[in-house]
Write an enzyme that holds these catalytic residues in place. Structure first.
Site, PDB file in Angstrom:
ATOM      1  N   ASP A 131      -4.195   0.831   5.474  1.00  0.00           N
ATOM      2  CA  ASP A 131      -4.442  -0.610   5.286  1.00  0.00           C
ATOM      3  C   ASP A 131      -4.004  -1.449   6.482  1.00  0.00           C
ATOM      4  OD1 ASP A 131      -5.310   0.243   2.835  1.00  0.00           O
ATOM      5  OD2 ASP A 131      -3.970  -0.995   1.646  1.00  0.00           O
ATOM      6  N   ASP A 141      -8.374   3.623   4.595  1.00  0.00           N
ATOM      7  CA  ASP A 141      -8.876   2.268   4.300  1.00  0.00           C
ATOM      8  C   ASP A 141      -8.377   1.239   5.307  1.00  0.00           C
ATOM      9  OD1 ASP A 141      -9.852   3.551   2.004  1.00  0.00           O
ATOM     10  OD2 ASP A 141      -8.186   2.883   0.761  1.00  0.00           O
ATOM     11  N   ARG A 194     -15.355   3.841   1.716  1.00  0.00           N
ATOM     12  CA  ARG A 194     -15.465   3.976   0.264  1.00  0.00           C
ATOM     13  C   ARG A 194     -15.395   2.578  -0.335  1.00  0.00           C
ATOM     14  NH1 ARG A 194      -9.722   6.622  -1.852  1.00  0.00           N
ATOM     15  NH2 ARG A 194      -8.300   5.265  -0.695  1.00  0.00           N
TER      16      ARG A 194
END
Length: 350
Positions: free
Chosen positions: A175, A202, A264
């Site tokens: 992140d 991510d 995703r």
């Protein structure tokens, strides 16, 4: 040269007083304040400089940051727009703004943990912010804290519109770069030009409309032979046709071939109206990305998201049934200008 004085806020660690902020008639656009970690500037911390900017500021206010590493969270509130961070070193490595907390890091007052948003080294809620020639980092050490259940550690969180990063670096693991907006009904735009973004899981995520233009996007090797993370986790609102655009970028990694996914679909709080939109075009993709690079997020299938590629090349680029492609006609509508212009015709691209 005229002089302008700005009252420094109480965040100067108890130091009350006035700092002179020079304004050149033509050499510099608006007031500025100089930050130097060694004490040779007007202030020694980034937050002190932000605190010195008047609330409701209506034009560029530049924070000139001399070389050094500046540790500690920085928060730019919504009532302080038009702030400009300018690294004064020869390249982005010379000025580093960092912190080291994660989602699972306990708060010092015992009121729980910081959470993902609270982990951000820098949080930007003031619109028309820009930064040039510096590094944002979250140095949280995952290996040193196996007891934490949340290893998300954000380097920068944006929550405002018309944000520009030029020749900046973003360093972290999970992140790294959180590109968001004040709420799901509000669209916020971010432009990144010739930047470097690094992470593993991510590490480019959120619901903002964001263009990564001629950037290097580097996936770290987590030590797995098969799964070294996901580049994007967009949560674009279904009503917004523009999520993330990676244009003329280089996607690189030292991870094994085929072990990294392009993205995703993130559905915060299982929101069905958060439908990822990501386009990667005219980019060079390394061998770390496999032939089926989009993947499900829990029960949310990637095929329901809005993923597309166009004219990519390199060992990790391919045209398969698992890699939706834009036609030439469609690609004409997936450009930096189309993503960023909005109702006000914003055009930061250069």
């Amino acid at each position: 040269m005229r002089r302008r004085s700005v009252l420094l806020a109480g965040a100067l660690g108890g130091l009350a007083g006035v700092a002179s902020v020079a304004r050149g008639a033509s050499a510099w656009p608006g007031p500025y304040i100089t930050v130097a970690a060694d004490g040779s500037g007007d202030v020694s911390t980034i937050q002190a400089a932000v605190d010195a900017v008047p609330a409701g500021n209506t034009g560029p206010f530049t924070v000139k940051i001399r070389p050094g590493t500046y540790h500690g969270q920085v928060v730019i509130p919504a009532d302080k727009p038009f702030i400009v961070f300018r690294g004064q070193g020869p390249d982005p490595t010379a000025v580093v703004i960092s912190d080291d907390r994660a989602n699972g890091t306990p708060k010092p007052d015992g009121s729980g943990t910081w959470g993902t948003s609270g982990s951000a080294s820098v949080t930007i809620s003031g619109h028309d912010f820009s930064a040039r020639n510096l590094t944002f980092a979250n140095t949280f050490d995952e290996d040193a804290h196996p007891e934490f259940t949340g290893h998300q550690a954000v380097a920068v969180l944006t929550r405002a519109d018309r944000i520009v990063f030029d020749n900046c670096r973003f360093l972290g693991n999970q992140d790294t770069l959180y590109l968001n907006s004040p709420d799901a009904a509000t669209n916020s735009r971010v432009y990144l030009r010739k930047c470097y973004v690094e992470g593993d899981v991510d590490f480019v995520f959120g619901r903002a409309t964001a263009v990564l233009d001629r950037c290097t996007v580097h996936s770290l090797d987590r030590g797995s032979a098969t799964n070294n993370g996901y580049v994007t986790a967009a949560s674009t609102s279904l009503s917004n046709p523009h999520g993330f655009l990676l244009a003329e970028c280089r996607l690189t990694s030292d991870a094994p071939a085929g072990s990294v996914s392009l993205g995703r679909p993130w559905h915060p709080s299982n929101d069905p109206a958060a439908v990822a939109q990501v386009t990667i075009r005219d980019s060079v993709i390394g061998a770390h990305v496999g032939a089926a690079p989009w993947t499900d997020f829990g029960t949310w299938p990637w095929r329901d998201a809005r993923y597309a590629e166009y004219h990519n090349r390199g060992p990790g680029a391919a045209v398969t049934a698992d890699r939706p492609q834009l036609s030439a006609a469609e690609a004409a509508a997936y450009t930096p200008a189309a993503y960023l212009s909005g109702p006000d015709g914003w055009d930061p691209v250069r």
